[in-house]
Design a protein around this motif. Structure first.
Motif, PDB file in Angstrom:
ATOM      1  N   SER A  47       0.826  -1.207   0.000  1.00  0.00           N
ATOM      2  CA  SER A  47       0.000   0.000   0.000  1.00  0.00           C
ATOM      3  C   SER A  47       0.859   1.255   0.000  1.00  0.00           C
ATOM      4  O   SER A  47       0.650   2.174  -0.794  1.00  0.00           O
ATOM      5  CB  SER A  47      -0.905   0.022   1.235  1.00  0.00           C
ATOM      6  OG  SER A  47      -1.788  -1.061   1.212  1.00  0.00           O
ATOM      7  N   ILE A  48       1.811   1.258   0.895  1.00  0.00           N
ATOM      8  CA  ILE A  48       2.662   2.438   1.003  1.00  0.00           C
ATOM      9  C   ILE A  48       3.501   2.615  -0.256  1.00  0.00           C
ATOM     10  O   ILE A  48       3.658   3.728  -0.771  1.00  0.00           O
ATOM     11  CB  ILE A  48       3.586   2.325   2.240  1.00  0.00           C
ATOM     12  CG1 ILE A  48       2.747   2.143   3.503  1.00  0.00           C
ATOM     13  CG2 ILE A  48       4.469   3.561   2.352  1.00  0.00           C
ATOM     14  CD1 ILE A  48       1.779   3.261   3.783  1.00  0.00           C
ATOM     15  N   GLN A  49       4.017   1.487  -0.762  1.00  0.00           N
ATOM     16  CA  GLN A  49       4.840   1.575  -1.966  1.00  0.00           C
ATOM     17  C   GLN A  49       4.042   2.110  -3.142  1.00  0.00           C
ATOM     18  O   GLN A  49       4.553   2.839  -3.980  1.00  0.00           O
ATOM     19  CB  GLN A  49       5.410   0.196  -2.305  1.00  0.00           C
ATOM     20  CG  GLN A  49       6.630  -0.143  -1.450  1.00  0.00           C
ATOM     21  CD  GLN A  49       7.194  -1.509  -1.759  1.00  0.00           C
ATOM     22  OE1 GLN A  49       6.478  -2.369  -2.282  1.00  0.00           O
ATOM     23  NE2 GLN A  49       8.469  -1.708  -1.418  1.00  0.00           N
ATOM     24  N   LYS A  50       2.774   1.744  -3.168  1.00  0.00           N
ATOM     25  CA  LYS A  50       1.945   2.225  -4.263  1.00  0.00           C
ATOM     26  C   LYS A  50       1.697   3.721  -4.157  1.00  0.00           C
ATOM     27  O   LYS A  50       1.431   4.389  -5.148  1.00  0.00           O
ATOM     28  CB  LYS A  50       0.601   1.497  -4.265  1.00  0.00           C
ATOM     29  CG  LYS A  50       0.590   0.242  -5.097  1.00  0.00           C
ATOM     30  CD  LYS A  50      -0.781  -0.392  -5.047  1.00  0.00           C
ATOM     31  CE  LYS A  50      -0.914  -1.552  -6.024  1.00  0.00           C
ATOM     32  NZ  LYS A  50      -0.989  -1.104  -7.425  1.00  0.00           N
ATOM     33  N   GLY A  51       1.758   4.241  -2.950  1.00  0.00           N
ATOM     34  CA  GLY A  51       1.559   5.679  -2.815  1.00  0.00           C
ATOM     35  C   GLY A  51       0.544   6.083  -1.761  1.00  0.00           C
ATOM     36  O   GLY A  51       0.200   7.251  -1.653  1.00  0.00           O
TER      37      GLY A  51
END
Length: 351
Positions: A96-100
């Motif tokens: 989730s975080i990596q996606k933005g």
DNA sequence: ATCCGTATCT
DNA sequence: TAGATACGGA
């Protein structure tokens, strides 16, 4: 944005019960619940200004995981997105975080988690202002530094009013922070304007009423200019009277949620308009006026098709007994229009 | 000297 | 686009 209060949150979840619970937790916010991803996207596209943050589940029935987040990022919708899910696997959170996404909350949500949401709005606003400032200094890297000094020999860098500042080195150019007018700040702005008698609604007075620490008169003046422009444009575009309360296009979007698709609206509106265009009273008006109104009408149809509902909110009602042309003449005749324009713009706020 | 409104810049 | 800055003029 100092607390949860006044935060505008769009909550998207396909679980109605979940929505209810979160809604209750968010009761001090102006939140909008939304069950359908596409509806959420439409809201964001049309009323981006109305939201500060999106809170969405990862998985939605009939959708790919992360689909809303993906769309928001892809369309450059500039809002912080917080994901939530019953899935507490660390990989999912990282993804989730990596996606933005700005944060990840595992369900069931706790009140204290909800209470942290405002921070992500601040982070986003901070990033926005940094981003802009970076772009500017990048563009004006080496050459324009020289350009600037030789620019006009006038004021080189006047410092703004307050700011005690220590002035360590003289060369240290003071760069004023960019102010992001989020819905909270804009809300205060509107509130201030409405509390001031129209002809006194000038930057200095608005600033005083707003009473926001760090905000300068120039900030307000700039925003006021944009706001007046917006009002003017909207007035031209409306051209029909809105019946619902005036919300400046910025407040609670629920009153704007479309009941019909744009094409349905056009189908409904077009016949009435055509009828109006051919009505005898219309013919009596001179050709210039008639032509202008006709082009406006074409434009309206075009916008309705292309901009989804942004140009014709469903709460705009066309009164069939009202002669369309007559309404338009006021603001279509450029000749007599240039009188106290800012005044009348402000006046429309109080309608 | 202050500050507003408009134009222009980034 | 949005927000900052420049500037003429009240």
């Amino acid at each position: 944005m100092k607390s949860l209060e006044g935060l505008n949150v769009l909550v998207v979840d396909d679980d109605a019960t979940c929505l209810k619970i979160i809604g209750k937790m968010l009761r001090s916010c102006k939140y909008i619940e939304c069950i359908d991803v596409n509806e959420a996207l439409n809201l964001l596209r049309s009323y981006l200004k109305c939201f500060d943050l999106v809170l969405t589940d990862i998985t939605m029935t009939g959708m790919k995981d992360f689909q809303l987040l993906d769309c928001i990022l892809q369309e450059n919708i500039d809002l912080p997105v917080v994901m939530m899910s019953v899935d507490d696997k660390i990989e999912t959170m990282i993804k989730s975080i990596q996606k933005g996404a700005y944060f990840y909350l595992t369900k069931p949500l706790k009140m204290e988690q909800i209470m942290t949401l405002w921070q992500f709005v601040m982070v986003k606003n901070y990033e926005k202002s940094i981003g802009k400032r970076d772009n500017i200094s990048q563009n004006s890297m080496t050459p324009s530094l020289i350009d600037q000094s030789s620019r006009k020999g006038k004021h080189i860098m006047k410092t703004h009013g307050k700011q005690p500042m220590k002035e360590n080195k003289k060369v240290l150019k003071e760069i004023n922070p960019i102010v992001v007018w989020d819905s909270y700040l804009h809300g205060k702005f509107i509130e201030a304007i409405q509390s001031i008698v129209p002809h006194r609604a000038v930057p200095k007075n608005i600033l005083e009423k707003m009473n926001v620490p760090g905000l300068t008169r120039e900030n307000v003046a700039s925003h006021l200019q944009k706001f007046r422009l917006y009002i003017k444009k909207r007035k031209e575009k409306d051209f029909y009277r809105t019946l619902g309360g005036d919300n400046h296009g910025f407040s609670n979007p629920t009153q704007f949620v479309p009941l019909k698709t744009p094409s349905q609206m056009v189908q409904q509106i077009a016949p009435k308009m055509q009828q109006k265009m051919l009505t005898p009273t219309t013919k009596a008006i001179n050709f210039k006026t008639y032509y202008k109104s006709w082009t406006k009408y074409q434009l309206m149809l075009f916008n309705a098709h292309n901009n989804s509902l942004s140009s014709i909110p469903s709460n705009i009602h066309i009164e069939s007994s009202q002669p369309v042309i007559l309404m338009n003449r006021n603001h279509m005749n450029d000749e007599n229009a240039s009188e106290g324009s800012n005044q009348s713009d402000i006046d429309t706020l109080n309608d």
